[in-house]
Write a protein that holds these residues in place. Structure first.
Motif, PDB file in Angstrom:
ATOM      1  N   ALA A  72       0.944  -1.335  -0.127  1.00  0.00           N
ATOM      2  CA  ALA A  72      -0.118   0.032   0.108  1.00  0.00           C
ATOM      3  C   ALA A  72       0.943   1.144  -0.078  1.00  0.00           C
ATOM      4  O   ALA A  72       0.624   2.212  -0.773  1.00  0.00           O
ATOM      5  CB  ALA A  72      -0.991   0.146   1.207  1.00  0.00           C
ATOM      6  N   ALA A  73       1.890   1.189   0.883  1.00  0.00           N
ATOM      7  CA  ALA A  73       2.593   2.465   0.834  1.00  0.00           C
ATOM      8  C   ALA A  73       3.695   2.798  -0.330  1.00  0.00           C
ATOM      9  O   ALA A  73       3.761   3.785  -1.009  1.00  0.00           O
ATOM     10  CB  ALA A  73       3.741   2.232   2.041  1.00  0.00           C
ATOM     11  N   LEU A  74       4.033   1.334  -1.024  1.00  0.00           N
ATOM     12  CA  LEU A  74       4.576   1.693  -2.410  1.00  0.00           C
ATOM     13  C   LEU A  74       3.769   2.163  -3.495  1.00  0.00           C
ATOM     14  O   LEU A  74       4.000   3.108  -4.289  1.00  0.00           O
ATOM     15  CB  LEU A  74       5.146   0.385  -2.829  1.00  0.00           C
ATOM     16  N   GLY A  75       2.592   1.747  -3.576  1.00  0.00           N
ATOM     17  CA  GLY A  75       1.550   1.968  -4.394  1.00  0.00           C
ATOM     18  C   GLY A  75       1.149   3.395  -4.192  1.00  0.00           C
ATOM     19  O   GLY A  75       1.034   4.198  -5.284  1.00  0.00           O
ATOM     20  N   ARG A 248      -6.281   7.485   3.423  1.00  0.00           N
ATOM     21  CA  ARG A 248      -7.430   6.950   4.417  1.00  0.00           C
ATOM     22  C   ARG A 248      -8.343   5.890   3.618  1.00  0.00           C
ATOM     23  O   ARG A 248      -8.500   5.066   3.941  1.00  0.00           O
ATOM     24  CB  ARG A 248      -8.396   7.831   4.992  1.00  0.00           C
ATOM     25  N   PHE A 249      -8.562   6.411   2.386  1.00  0.00           N
ATOM     26  CA  PHE A 249      -9.687   5.516   1.514  1.00  0.00           C
ATOM     27  C   PHE A 249      -8.850   4.272   1.232  1.00  0.00           C
ATOM     28  O   PHE A 249      -9.562   3.061   1.157  1.00  0.00           O
ATOM     29  CB  PHE A 249      -9.817   6.268   0.188  1.00  0.00           C
ATOM     30  N   VAL A 250      -7.725   4.254   0.659  1.00  0.00           N
ATOM     31  CA  VAL A 250      -6.819   2.931   0.605  1.00  0.00           C
ATOM     32  C   VAL A 250      -6.888   2.147   1.588  1.00  0.00           C
ATOM     33  O   VAL A 250      -6.892   1.115   1.678  1.00  0.00           O
ATOM     34  CB  VAL A 250      -5.219   3.407   0.121  1.00  0.00           C
ATOM     35  N   GLY A 251      -6.634   2.825   2.738  1.00  0.00           N
ATOM     36  CA  GLY A 251      -6.538   2.015   4.090  1.00  0.00           C
ATOM     37  C   GLY A 251      -7.648   1.217   4.534  1.00  0.00           C
ATOM     38  O   GLY A 251      -7.603   0.074   4.795  1.00  0.00           O
ATOM     39  N   ARG A 261      -3.333   2.493   9.463  1.00  0.00           N
ATOM     40  CA  ARG A 261      -3.876   3.741   8.329  1.00  0.00           C
ATOM     41  C   ARG A 261      -3.364   4.933   8.774  1.00  0.00           C
ATOM     42  O   ARG A 261      -3.320   5.855   7.613  1.00  0.00           O
ATOM     43  CB  ARG A 261      -5.573   3.791   8.710  1.00  0.00           C
ATOM     44  N   ARG A 262      -3.313   5.223   9.833  1.00  0.00           N
ATOM     45  CA  ARG A 262      -2.633   6.680  10.383  1.00  0.00           C
ATOM     46  C   ARG A 262      -0.911   6.632   9.568  1.00  0.00           C
ATOM     47  O   ARG A 262      -0.669   7.769   9.123  1.00  0.00           O
ATOM     48  CB  ARG A 262      -2.639   7.033  11.842  1.00  0.00           C
TER      49      ARG A 262
END
Length: 322
Positions: A72-75, A248-251, A261-262
Motif C-alpha cells: 500500500a505504501a509503495l502503491g 485513508r480511503f486506501v487503508g 491507516r494513520r
C-alpha cells in the motif's frame, strides 16, 4: 500526571515556540545559517534514535512481514502521488526550476522524521520504519524516471544516488542499530534501563530542536527568493490536503487497522526534503532556484505535520474506526 506525560500533552505548544524562535533567528541572524545547517543530520539522527527506543524491537520483526502495508505504501507513493503531483503542477508557471524543485521533493517519500510524526499521531511507527528500505530503494529508481518523464532527461541524469544512501545509513540505519543495542543493554543492566528511561524524555525536545535547526538554517535561503517561489506554496498546501483522504480511503479498502491507516497517511504526505536538498544544491547553475523551492516545501510541511498530528487521530482516522 508525571512530567513526561505533561510534556507530551503540551508538545504542540513546544513545537510552536521552536518554530517562532527559528523564524526570529533565521530572519535576524542569517549568518548563523551555515552553522545550523551542519547540525541538521546529527539532530535528526538523535531524534530518530530516541524515537526508535520507544518501539520494542519484537514489533519491528512483525512489521517487516506485513506485505499488505508495504504494498500500500509503495502503491500510494509511486503510483498515486505522481499522478496527484502532475495534476497539481499544472497550476504552476512553466518555469523549469520551479517544476524541477516541486517534482524532486514531492516525488520522494520521507524516510526519517515521518517516523516521529506517525508515532505522535498514534500511528504504527514501527511499520513505517520497517518500510523505509523499500521506500528508499524505490525512490532511488523512480525519481530519475519521473524527472525524465515530467521535465526531460537533462535533470534526470544529474541526480546522484549517493545522498539518498548516505542519509539512510547515517540517519536511519545507525540510530536504529544503536537503539537495538540500547534495548539489549536495558534488558541486562539496571544502568541500561535507567539510560533508556532518561531517553524517554527526549522525543518532544528533539523534534522541537529539529524544527528549529531546519527552519532557522533554511529560512534565509527562502527569503532571498521569496518573490519567485511564492507560487509553489499553494501546490504544497494542496498536497497536504489531498493526500490524507486518499490514503485513508486506501487503508479502509485494504482493511488495515487504525494504526496502519494513520501510518499510511503520514508516509503518503511527508516528503524527503532533507535528503533531496543536497541533490538540489548539486544541480547545474541554471537550476539555482531549486534549493529554495525544496526548502519552501520543508517549511510548509513541518507546519502541516504539527497540525496533522492532531487532525489525523481526531478526524481523518479516529480511534474505533472500522
Amino acid at each position: 500526571m508525571d512530567g513526561n506525560a505533561l510534556l507530551q500533552r503540551r508538545q504542540v505548544a513546544v513545537y510552536a515556540v521552536a518554530v517562532l524562535l527559528a523564524v526570529v533567528v533565521g530572519l535576524g541572524r542569517p549568518t548563523a545559517a551555515p552553522t545550523l545547517e551542519r547540525l541538521i543530520d546529527p539532530v535528526l539522527a538523535l531524534l530518530l534514535y530516541v524515537t526508535f527506543l520507544e518501539v520494542p524491537f519484537v514489533r519491528f520483526r512483525r512489521a517487516f512481514r506485513n506485505r499488505r502495508f508495504v504494498a500500500a505504501a509503495l502503491g500510494l507513493n509511486f503510483l498515486v502521488v505522481p499522478v496527484v503531483v502532475w495534476a497539481l503542477t499544472r497550476l504552476l508557471p512553466a518555469e523549469p526550476a520551479l517544476l524541477v524543485g516541486v517534482f524532486m521533493v514531492l516525488l520522494t517519500p520521507c524516510i526519517d522524521y515521518v517516523i516521529t510524526f506517525t508515532g505522535l499521531a498514534g500511528g504504527d511507527a514501527e511499520q513505517v520504519t520497517a518500510t523505509t528500505p523499500a521506500l528508499l530503494l524505490a525512490q532511488l529508481l523512480a525519481l530519475p524516471l519521473y524527472l525524465w518523464l515530467f521535465v526531460g532527461p537533462a535533470v534526470a541524469t544529474a541526480v546522484e544516488p549517493r545522498p539518498f544512501v548516505e542519509a539512510f545509513l547515517l540517519i536511519i540505519a545507525l540510530p536504529l542499530a544503536l537503539a537495538w543495542l540500547t534495548e539489549a543493554w536495558a534488558d541486562r543492566s539496571r544502568r541500561g534501563a535507567s539510560w533508556q528511561a532518561a531517553m524517554g524524555w527526549l522525543p518532544v525536545p528533539m523534534l522541537a530542536a529539529t524544527l528549529f535547526v531546519v527552519i532557522a538554517s533554511q529560512l534565509p535561503r527562502v527569503q532571498d527568493s521569496i518573490g519567485r517561489i511564492v507560487s509553489v506554496v499553494p501546490v504544497y498546501v494542496a498536497f497536504l490536503l489531498v493526500m490524507p483522504p486518499i490514503a485513508r480511503f486506501v487503508g479502509v479498502r485494504l482493511g488495515l487497522p487504525v494504526g496502519e491507516r494513520r501510518a499510511l497517511v503520514f508516509t503518503s504526505v511527508t516528503r524527503n526534503s532533507l535528503v533531496v536538498l543536497p541533490l538540489a544544491l548539486a544541480l547545474p547553475a541554471v537550476y539555482q532556484l531549486v534549493p529554495a523551492v525544496v526548502v519552501t516545501q520543508t517549511l510548509v510541511e513541518l507546519a502541516g505535520m504539527v497540525a496533522l498530528t492532531r487532525v489525523v487521530p481526531r478526524w481523518v482516522v479516529p480511534d474505533g474506526e472500522r
